[in-house]
Design a protein around this motif. Structure first.
Motif, PDB file in Angstrom:
ATOM      1  N   LEU A 179       0.841  -1.188  -0.053  1.00  0.00           N
ATOM      2  CA  LEU A 179       0.054   0.072   0.023  1.00  0.00           C
ATOM      3  C   LEU A 179       0.645   1.305  -0.054  1.00  0.00           C
ATOM      4  N   GLY A 180       0.361   2.504  -0.484  1.00  0.00           N
ATOM      5  CA  GLY A 180       0.802   3.720  -0.372  1.00  0.00           C
ATOM      6  C   GLY A 180       1.331   4.134   1.115  1.00  0.00           C
ATOM      7  N   PRO A 181       2.066   5.176   1.127  1.00  0.00           N
ATOM      8  CA  PRO A 181       2.020   6.016   2.522  1.00  0.00           C
ATOM      9  C   PRO A 181       0.892   6.195   3.399  1.00  0.00           C
ATOM     10  N   ASP A 182      -0.343   6.424   2.771  1.00  0.00           N
ATOM     11  CA  ASP A 182      -1.421   6.857   3.526  1.00  0.00           C
ATOM     12  C   ASP A 182      -2.617   5.410   3.494  1.00  0.00           C
ATOM     13  N   GLY A 183      -1.954   4.298   3.124  1.00  0.00           N
ATOM     14  CA  GLY A 183      -2.849   3.291   2.969  1.00  0.00           C
ATOM     15  C   GLY A 183      -3.399   2.736   1.803  1.00  0.00           C
ATOM     16  N   GLN A 184      -3.460   3.872   0.870  1.00  0.00           N
ATOM     17  CA  GLN A 184      -4.122   3.411  -0.320  1.00  0.00           C
ATOM     18  C   GLN A 184      -3.420   2.234  -1.069  1.00  0.00           C
ATOM     19  N   SER A 185      -4.608   1.323  -1.954  1.00  0.00           N
ATOM     20  CA  SER A 185      -3.842   0.437  -2.651  1.00  0.00           C
ATOM     21  C   SER A 185      -4.036   1.066  -4.243  1.00  0.00           C
ATOM     22  N   ILE A 186      -3.107   0.445  -4.939  1.00  0.00           N
ATOM     23  CA  ILE A 186      -2.956   1.008  -6.237  1.00  0.00           C
ATOM     24  C   ILE A 186      -3.125  -0.251  -7.353  1.00  0.00           C
ATOM     25  N   ASN A 187      -3.190  -1.408  -6.693  1.00  0.00           N
ATOM     26  CA  ASN A 187      -3.515  -2.677  -7.511  1.00  0.00           C
ATOM     27  C   ASN A 187      -4.625  -2.576  -8.417  1.00  0.00           C
ATOM     28  N   HIS A 188      -4.415  -3.032  -9.676  1.00  0.00           N
ATOM     29  CA  HIS A 188      -5.534  -2.682 -10.689  1.00  0.00           C
ATOM     30  C   HIS A 188      -6.060  -1.266 -10.727  1.00  0.00           C
ATOM     31  N   VAL A 189      -5.443  -0.333 -10.271  1.00  0.00           N
ATOM     32  CA  VAL A 189      -5.802   1.010 -10.389  1.00  0.00           C
ATOM     33  C   VAL A 189      -4.616   2.005 -11.061  1.00  0.00           C
ATOM     34  N   GLY A 190      -3.483   1.836 -10.678  1.00  0.00           N
ATOM     35  CA  GLY A 190      -2.500   2.696 -10.960  1.00  0.00           C
ATOM     36  C   GLY A 190      -2.385   4.143 -10.366  1.00  0.00           C
ATOM     37  N   VAL A 191      -1.350   4.631 -10.615  1.00  0.00           N
ATOM     38  CA  VAL A 191      -0.944   5.844 -10.138  1.00  0.00           C
ATOM     39  C   VAL A 191      -1.117   6.944 -11.163  1.00  0.00           C
ATOM     40  N   PRO A 192      -2.244   7.973 -11.218  1.00  0.00           N
ATOM     41  CA  PRO A 192      -2.608   8.707 -12.359  1.00  0.00           C
ATOM     42  C   PRO A 192      -1.491   9.883 -12.146  1.00  0.00           C
ATOM     43  N   ALA A 193      -1.290  10.353 -13.540  1.00  0.00           N
ATOM     44  CA  ALA A 193      -0.308  11.517 -13.889  1.00  0.00           C
ATOM     45  C   ALA A 193      -0.809  12.636 -13.617  1.00  0.00           C
ATOM     46  N   GLU A 194      -0.467  13.876 -12.782  1.00  0.00           N
ATOM     47  CA  GLU A 194      -0.979  15.046 -12.862  1.00  0.00           C
ATOM     48  C   GLU A 194      -1.031  15.840 -14.079  1.00  0.00           C
ATOM     49  N   SER A 195       0.012  15.457 -15.183  1.00  0.00           N
ATOM     50  CA  SER A 195      -0.357  16.181 -16.328  1.00  0.00           C
ATOM     51  C   SER A 195       0.284  15.084 -17.575  1.00  0.00           C
ATOM     52  N   SER A 196      -0.361  15.292 -18.404  1.00  0.00           N
ATOM     53  CA  SER A 196      -0.051  14.408 -19.684  1.00  0.00           C
ATOM     54  C   SER A 196       1.393  14.924 -20.281  1.00  0.00           C
TER      55      SER A 196
END
Length: 288
Positions: free
Chosen positions: A270-287
């Motif tokens: 999990l991330g530092p705040d406990g969130q899971s990115i499994n099957h979700v990913g980390v969105p980019a702030e800009s393209s």
């Protein structure tokens, strides 16, 4: 006379230790045989006595490469491991749990080493330095560590993690340690038996004014965790590109006899705040 008595006592003591150790080992073997009786009985029944050997040949060939085949008895354990991990994959869609053939295990290790050699650093201009990490490994951690003085000369960093499929979780932690403040949470790891929170163990070496992280849909696993650790604690860090792959689970690989190895999913990362990115990913702030 006194010397002889001491020698006699010493020899008797050593003999008693030997006898005690022998019976302890014998007891352990007995317990092991009892605990594993069902498996051994099944193994001998099938591998040594099952009549339809043509069926056995077909089944074993579906799990063991022909050049690695030895005998039904010697290959039995590997076929069991392979068939169980395949079933887990089919049920859970977990393609990260499987049996490595010796050739595959060697190729994977060498592939990671070769990939790590593609890491590079160069100056974009007087204010900005570029660093590309192809994976997260002991080698790429050493690469960052060995070049940290050069990197620290610049106020701005472009960290390229595009195509970085991740790798070794402890290496991600050691790389993140150089970026984030002491005591900052880097990740949380859940197993069947415990939950572990990893925090930064040293003072941050880098003090960039800006960090631009390049990511794409092939950025995965420990590379995604590195992105979360940096962006969570450093407001000067931004992400550019695509949403990452979304692999928030970790595996352990255990070498076996004969050059084989078994790999299995054992950690939910999990991330530092406990969130899971499994099957979700980390969105980019800009393209791009």
């Amino acid at each position: 006379m006194r010397t002889k008595i001491k020698k006699f006592i010493s020899e008797r003591r050593g003999y008693r230790f030997f006898v005690a150790g022998f019976f302890v080992l014998l007891a352990l073997h007995g317990v092991s045989a009892y605990v594993n009786y069902d498996y051994w009985a099944f193994k001998i029944l099938i591998a040594n006595n099952y009549y339809c050997t043509d069926v056995l040949d077909e089944f074993f060939a579906s799990h063991i490469l022909e050049e690695n085949r030895q005998s039904f008895l010697r290959d039995f354990d590997r076929v069991v491991i392979s068939s169980v991990t395949q079933q887990l994959t089919e049920i859970n869609n977990d393609r990260y749990t499987y049996l490595y053939a010796p050739q595959e295990f060697v190729a994977t290790i060498e592939g990671n080493r070769v990939a790590a050699r593609r890491a590079e650093i160069y100056s974009i201009d007087d204010e900005t330095v570029y660093m590309f990490l192809p994976n997260i490994s002991i080698a790429t951690h050493r690469f960052v560590r060995d070049n940290r003085d050069y990197l620290a000369q610049y106020p701005n960093l472009v960290l390229d993690l595009r195509g970085n499929w991740g790798g070794f979780i402890p290496s991600f932690h050691m790389i993140a340690d150089m970026f984030v403040p002491r005591g900052a949470v880097l990740s949380q790891q859940e197993t069947r038996h415990f939950t572990y929170t990893r925090t930064s163990r040293g003072d941050a070496f880098f003090d960039f004014e800006s960090i631009t992280i390049l990511q794409d849909r092939r950025t995965a696993s420990a590379a995604e965790s590195l992105i979360l650790a940096i962006t969570t604690h450093l407001p000067e860090a931004t992400t550019v590109g695509e949403t990452t792959f979304g692999k928030g689970i970790g595996q352990v690989t255990i070498p076996l006899t004969g050059g084989y190895a078994v790999r299995a999913t054992v950690i939910n990362v999990l991330g530092p705040d406990g969130q899971s990115i499994n099957h979700v990913g980390v969105p980019a702030e800009s393209s791009d």
